[in-house]
Write an enzyme that holds these catalytic residues in place. Structure first.
Site, PDB file in Angstrom:
ATOM      1  N   HIS A  21      -1.088  41.813  -7.861  1.00 30.14           N
ATOM      2  CA  HIS A  21      -1.126  41.253  -9.207  1.00 30.14           C
ATOM      3  C   HIS A  21       0.252  40.815  -9.691  1.00 30.14           C
ATOM      4  CE1 HIS A  21      -2.104  41.579 -13.679  1.00 30.14           C
ATOM      5  NE2 HIS A  21      -3.056  40.788 -13.223  1.00 30.14           N
ATOM      6  N   LYS A  54       3.748  38.695 -10.295  1.00 28.81           N
ATOM      7  CA  LYS A  54       4.192  37.323 -10.518  1.00 28.81           C
ATOM      8  C   LYS A  54       5.714  37.332 -10.374  1.00 28.81           C
ATOM      9  CE  LYS A  54       0.169  37.665 -12.909  1.00 28.81           C
ATOM     10  NZ  LYS A  54      -0.522  38.910 -13.226  1.00 28.81           N
ATOM     11  N   ASP A  76      17.041  31.365  -4.032  1.00 25.88           N
ATOM     12  CA  ASP A  76      18.358  31.524  -3.393  1.00 25.88           C
ATOM     13  C   ASP A  76      18.891  32.951  -3.477  1.00 25.88           C
ATOM     14  OD1 ASP A  76      18.486  28.888  -2.562  1.00 25.88           O
ATOM     15  OD2 ASP A  76      19.587  28.208  -4.323  1.00 25.88           O
ATOM     16  N   HIS A  78      -2.238  37.317 -23.144  1.00 25.05           N
ATOM     17  CA  HIS A  78      -2.170  37.778 -21.761  1.00 25.05           C
ATOM     18  C   HIS A  78      -0.863  38.514 -21.467  1.00 25.05           C
ATOM     19  CE1 HIS A  78      -2.073  37.164 -17.242  1.00 25.05           C
ATOM     20  NE2 HIS A  78      -3.304  37.611 -17.434  1.00 25.05           N
ATOM     21  N   LYS A  85       2.193  41.337 -21.217  1.00 19.36           N
ATOM     22  CA  LYS A  85       2.307  42.761 -20.940  1.00 19.36           C
ATOM     23  C   LYS A  85       3.756  43.149 -21.229  1.00 19.36           C
ATOM     24  CE  LYS A  85      -0.425  40.773 -17.515  1.00 19.36           C
ATOM     25  NZ  LYS A  85      -1.679  40.725 -18.215  1.00 19.36           N
ATOM     26  N   ASP A 119      12.064  51.968 -29.669  1.00 15.03           N
ATOM     27  CA  ASP A 119      13.292  52.375 -30.371  1.00 15.03           C
ATOM     28  C   ASP A 119      14.332  51.266 -30.443  1.00 15.03           C
ATOM     29  OD1 ASP A 119      12.122  54.802 -30.778  1.00 15.03           O
ATOM     30  OD2 ASP A 119      13.512  55.970 -29.552  1.00 15.03           O
TER      31      ASP A 119
END
Length: 478
Positions: A206, A208, A213, A396, A398, A403
């Protein structure tokens, strides 16, 4: 639309709707999710070593690490997140805290794709791309075309995509890249005859991640798909330059990072490790780990979670950070299906007087997930936790900010799949400057959201309550 769904459970449901062996697939799904969740490490243990940091030239001295922590605290509210949480995560064997990085916060697909394509076009040696979804649409085609140009000009392209996430993408779509000399690897093929390790249908990649380089890393929640072509703030004309037509369906709200500096090597290691475990072709003859210099003030930790590990490192890290919170816990998550430990951490924080706010979707690509998530609202609202639902876009993201000084952006959802079955990747960023940017982003999202009050929730319809109760039964499979 099934090809765009973001969880393995939804993908399996799409397969079933197409008539593919429901009776045979259901036992496999249940077998993957039926076991008890992995036990997290003892989050009450007392750390035995001081916090250690690394820079471009290796580990820093204890005095240097202490000086950096003191700088990070300047202007911040009282918090124990440095003394307790950071040392605790270090004890768990996490990757190092790395200083000297530049981190750019990217909101939505247009900004992210523009930055990614610019970095790819400027690549001189290697491009490593790992993604859950790579759709054969305008964005996907534009990406493959751009990678193909770089491969033909001598840049080595290595592409790793998930078999279920990219189920709608035919193998022929990648063939021009393969013919040009790029390496293309399918993670955990659905076809068991092509498995490269013990076949497990539920185990998915899952992540991404893009590393260019060995010097620039992109990490976050954005897949390669035209659903991200429009921005989620302002007019719908805010679009990626790589998409020519108006997309169907709602705009998608997501968050990504562009990172330069010594921590990029840690993200590169995570890509190489997955590639090797999947028995990809040997990636030799290139400089995947160049000498990296300091590029900015950010302190970053790269966290890769895997079902091969005894527990989800990102999940344990987040629980520890919430347990250490003194003033704020701001969570944004697309798939919120908490277990008992996360529920306890959030409620305990609220009881301590921490301002706990959850930003969740008001619409989703999975009604089951949406209603299962809402089945927890009554308990959370009763503990004083504030809940908001984003209204005008499909949320979508996450992310988390705690703090004002501890932030994370990545691919990890707060659901069972991310905890048990998925490979995930996240970045934790320390410091008030980046925390301020995260708070600004969070407040911008709140202005496009509706607060769910306890009184409103207690007066919701009987039909909604029935949907929530029914969806809750499937929470472990979603």
């Amino acid at each position: 639309m099934a090809a765009l769904q973001q969880g393995c459970g939804q993908r399996m449901q799409a397969l079933m709707r197409r008539g593919l062996l429901l009776a045979a697939m259901a036992p496999l799904l249940l077998a993957g999710c039926g076991s008890l969740p992995r036990i997290n490490p003892d989050l009450t243990m007392r750390p035995s070593h001081p916090i250690q940091m690394e820079g471009a030239h290796g580990p820093l001295s204890s005095q240097q690490s202490k000086a950096i922590l003191a700088r990070l605290k300047l202007g911040a509210d009282d918090t124990h997140i440095f003394e307790r949480h950071l040392a605790l995560v270090q004890e768990m064997g996490s990757s190092p805290l790395v200083v000297g990085n530049k981190v750019e916060l990217l909101l939505d697909g247009p900004a992210t794709y523009a930055s990614m394509f610019a970095a790819i076009n400027a690549a001189r040696d290697t491009i490593n791309l790992e993604t859950y979804i790579l759709e054969p649409d305008e964005i996907g085609q534009s990406l493959v075309d751009t990678l193909l140009v770089k491969q033909r000009t001598g840049v080595q392209v290595n592409l790793l995509y998930d078999s279920v996430g990219s189920l709608s993408t035919p193998k022929e779509f990648f063939q021009p890249l393969v013919d040009a000399g790029a390496y293309v690897l399918e993670y955990n093929p659905v076809d068991p005859r092509k498995a490269r390790k013990d076949w497990a249908l539920n185990e998915r990649d899952h992540r991404k991640l893009l590393v260019v380089d060995g010097k620039i890393a992109y990490v976050g929640g954005i897949n390669i798909s035209s659903v991200y072509s429009s921005g989620s703030f302002g007019s719908s004309s805010s679009r990626s330059k790589n998409a020519r037509h108006t997309q169907d369906g709602p705009t998608w709200r997501d968050t990504h990072l562009r990172i330069e500096g010594p921590v990029v090597a840690e993200f590169q290691k995570l890509f190489m490790s997955t590639w090797e475990r999947q028995k990809g072709d040997a990636l030799g003859g290139r400089n995947y780990f160049p000498q990296l210099s300091n590029r900015g003030p950010e302190v970053v930790r790269a966290i890769g979670s895997s079902p091969d590990d005894p527990y989800s490192l990102m999940y344990a890290t987040l629980i520890s950070a919430i347990n250490s919170a003194e003033s704020q816990v701001y969570l944004t998550n697309a798939y919120f299906l908490p277990d008992a430990q996360l529920l306890a951490a959030l409620k305990d924080a609220a009881v301590r007087g921490v301002d706990v706010r959850l930003l969740l979707p008001g619409k989703s690509d999975s009604d089951l997930v949406l209603f299962a998530s809402r089945s927890f609202y009554q308990e959370l609202l009763g503990s004083g936790i504030k809940i908001y639902e984003r209204q005008d876009a499909l949320l979508h993201s996450k992310t988390a900010m705690i703090d004002g000084v501890w932030s994370t952006v990545g691919s990890t959802n707060l659901d069972w799949r991310s905890r048990l079955n998925n490979q995930e990747i996240d970045a934790v960023i320390l410091g008030q400057d980046f925390g301020n940017r995260m708070q600004t982003m969070f407040e911008q999202d709140l202005r496009a959201s509706r607060q769910i009050t306890r009184d409103d929730w207690e007066h919701r319809s009987l039909l909604s309550r029935l949907k929530e109760a029914g969806a809750r039964l499937w929470a472990r499979l979603l």
